[in-house]
Design an enzyme around this catalytic site. Structure first.
Site, PDB file in Angstrom:
ATOM      1  N   ARG A 100       0.831  -1.215   0.000  1.00 20.18           N
ATOM      2  CA  ARG A 100       0.000   0.000   0.000  1.00 20.18           C
ATOM      3  C   ARG A 100       0.868   1.269   0.000  1.00 20.18           C
ATOM      4  NH1 ARG A 100      -4.943  -1.170   4.301  1.00 20.18           N
ATOM      5  NH2 ARG A 100      -5.401  -3.304   3.676  1.00 20.18           N
ATOM      6  N   GLU A 171     -11.217  -1.431  -4.906  1.00 20.70           N
ATOM      7  CA  GLU A 171     -11.631  -0.444  -3.892  1.00 20.70           C
ATOM      8  C   GLU A 171     -10.678   0.756  -3.891  1.00 20.70           C
ATOM      9  OE1 GLU A 171     -10.732  -1.435   0.205  1.00 20.70           O
ATOM     10  OE2 GLU A 171     -12.688  -0.716   0.876  1.00 20.70           O
TER      11      GLU A 171
END
Ligand SMILES: CC[C@H]1O[C@@H](n2cnc3c(N)ncnc32)[C@H](O)[C@@H]1O
Length: 482
Positions: A100, A171
């Site tokens: 991430r 997402e």
């Protein structure tokens, strides 16, 4: 960095893609035409967007967990278990924290350590390091559609690899993966990087593959009033639609008051449709997702199932298209396979028992009207600040405290608006900050908070906010004075 809410021109996008695919060696395996052919070879029951549309048409609520482990075979074993023992309708792949943050070297080390120690040394699936082939191994092994769930401010390479790898839902967004997840990244940067994600999604769409996009609804997951998360979701939906996205799931994190939460989900779909139509995007399919309680969880597993059941009740009665499921291990960390499946079965039981029931009353209509007025006030003010350009407008709106996410770590976030619960547990505004609300809305919130203060025989104060933040972990909703 100048940004504008305009579809990225083809030549510019192709140049950007060349740079992005060089960010890690696995980028070289991405070939768009080959990826499209792979998607077209997948059976329809693996198509996330189609499964959501079917559920929407049948007024059903699908259940989806969060799940991700570093080893490919272990991840497949986990997802198969959640599909079979958890009865999951949709499956996730939760990405690890290093990925991430684009720290692929550490992710590589984490994979090697996990193998050496034979246990998970990453808190999710490092999709960039596993590459296209690794992702396809997952997709080929499962029988339900799989979504990428994460929290990545710069997700461009992750998108390239997971899309080519066969994932059919993704997402995140330039607002929802900045304000709750970043400290110092300018809104302009994440808006721009997520325009890339949505342009790539639009490209797949134009080549016949519809990939579902899901802005991250809950934001900080702590006392976020519906109008705040709705405004962020609607603006991300508009930004995505401009880049060619046609299938969008907008989300909301359960706050705990039944009427407010059901009103939130019902108005979220309606307002997203309203703004997409208003700005000329007439062919976007909108679905909704309720995130079960995102705040502190009770450690006691029986009480945790109580919280999960309440979230399931709200999702079912609100007729949300999808519900993201929590587990009885939420208070301690990443759940075991069995705990994750138990949270799913608990949710499935409640959703099934409520699927033939309707919830309607006057209080609900009043709450829906409040949310409509509040949300339109925020979104329209952002358009005004951007002189019609919502990409510019949302950056200025955040800076001005018009879109103000409670407890967001991001420096850009004003952090002036303070939420607190009213006497019935609905989330209201204790301190307006720079919200552009008219007097009627200001009076509504003031009265609701004062009503609680009178009932609790204490003054309106910041202490209410603190009490509310800790309440659920103590088995309550409203943080009553001792
Ligand atoms: C947004 C935060 C939520 O994601 C959950 N989560 C984060 N990583 C994983 C993971 N790897 N497996 C299962 N659940 C996870 C976490 O428990 C929390 O409920």
């Amino acid at each position: 960095m100048d940004i504008k809410n305009k579809k990225i021109p083809e030549a510019e996008f192709e140049q950007l893609r060349k740079e992005v695919l060089l960010q890690w060696p696995t980028g070289k395996d991405v070939n768009l035409e080959e990826a499209i052919a792979y998607h077209k070879s997948l059976p329809e029951h693996k198509d996330f967007a189609k499964k959501l549309i079917k559920a929407k048409n049948e007024n059903r609520t699908l259940i989806e967990p969060r799940a991700g482990v570093p080893d490919i075979d272990e991840h497949i074993k986990l997802l198969k278990y959640l599909e079979k023992e958890g009865e999951a309708d949709l499956l996730p792949t939760t990405i690890d924290s290093y990925t991430r943050q684009n720290r692929y070297t550490e992710a590589e080390n984490g994979i090697n350590e996990s193998i050496r120690l034979d246990r998970a040394m990453l808190n999710g699936f490092p999709a960039v390091n596993h590459g296209v082939a690794g992702c396809r191994k997952i997709i080929d092994s499962l029988d339900v559609p799989v979504q990428v769930r994460h929290g990545t401010p710069d997700a461009r390479l992750l998108t390239e690899i997971t899309y080519a790898g066969g994932f059919t839902s993704y997402e995140g967004g330039g607002i929802s993966y900045n304000l709750p997840y970043c400290k110092n990244v300018p809104m302009e940067k994440t808006i721009r990087d997520w325009q890339y994600v949505d342009r790539l999604t639009g490209l797949y769409e134009e080549m016949g593959i519809s990939i579902n996009r899901e802005p991250y609804g809950p934001l900080t997951g702590t006392l976020v009033p519906p109008f705040v998360s709705h405004a962020a979701a609607i603006i991300e939906a508009l930004l995505a639609a401009e880049q060619g996205v046609k299938n969008i799931t907008v989300g909301y994190g359960q706050c705990g008051n039944l009427i407010q939460d059901i009103a939130a989900i019902r108005t979220l779909e309606e307002l997203t449709d309203e703004y997409l139509q208003k700005y000329g995007y007439n062919d976007v399919i909108v679905t909704t997702v309720l995130h079960q309680w995102m705040g502190g969880f009770p450690a006691d597993e029986a009480k945790a199932f109580g919280v999960i059941s309440l979230g399931s009740t709200i999702a079912a009665l609100a007729k949300a298209t999808k519900v993201i499921v929590k587990t009885p291990h939420e208070a301690v960390g990443i759940p075991t396979m069995a705990a994750n499946a138990a949270g799913l079965r608990c949710t499935k039981q409640v959703v099934n028992m409520l699927s033939d029931q309707q919830f309607q009353n006057n209080e609900l209509e009043v709450e829906k009207d409040i949310i409509r007025k509040e949300t339109r006030c925020i979104v329209d003010k952002c358009f005004e600040l951007g002189e019609g350009d919502i990409a510019v407008g949302v950056c200025r709106g955040v800076e001005a405290g018009v879109l103000d996410v409670p407890f967001a770590p991001c420096r850009a976030n004003a952090g002036l608006m303070l939420p607190a619960r009213d006497h019935n547990g609905a989330v209201r505004v204790l301190n307006m900050g720079n919200l552009p609300f008219g007097q009627e809305l200001k009076d509504f919130h003031k009265e609701k908070i004062e009503e609680r203060a009178r009932a609790e025989k204490r003054d309106v104060s910041f202490q209410m906010v603190i009490d509310d933040v800790y309440a659920i972990g103590k088995g309550r909703l409203v943080g009553r004075p001792r």
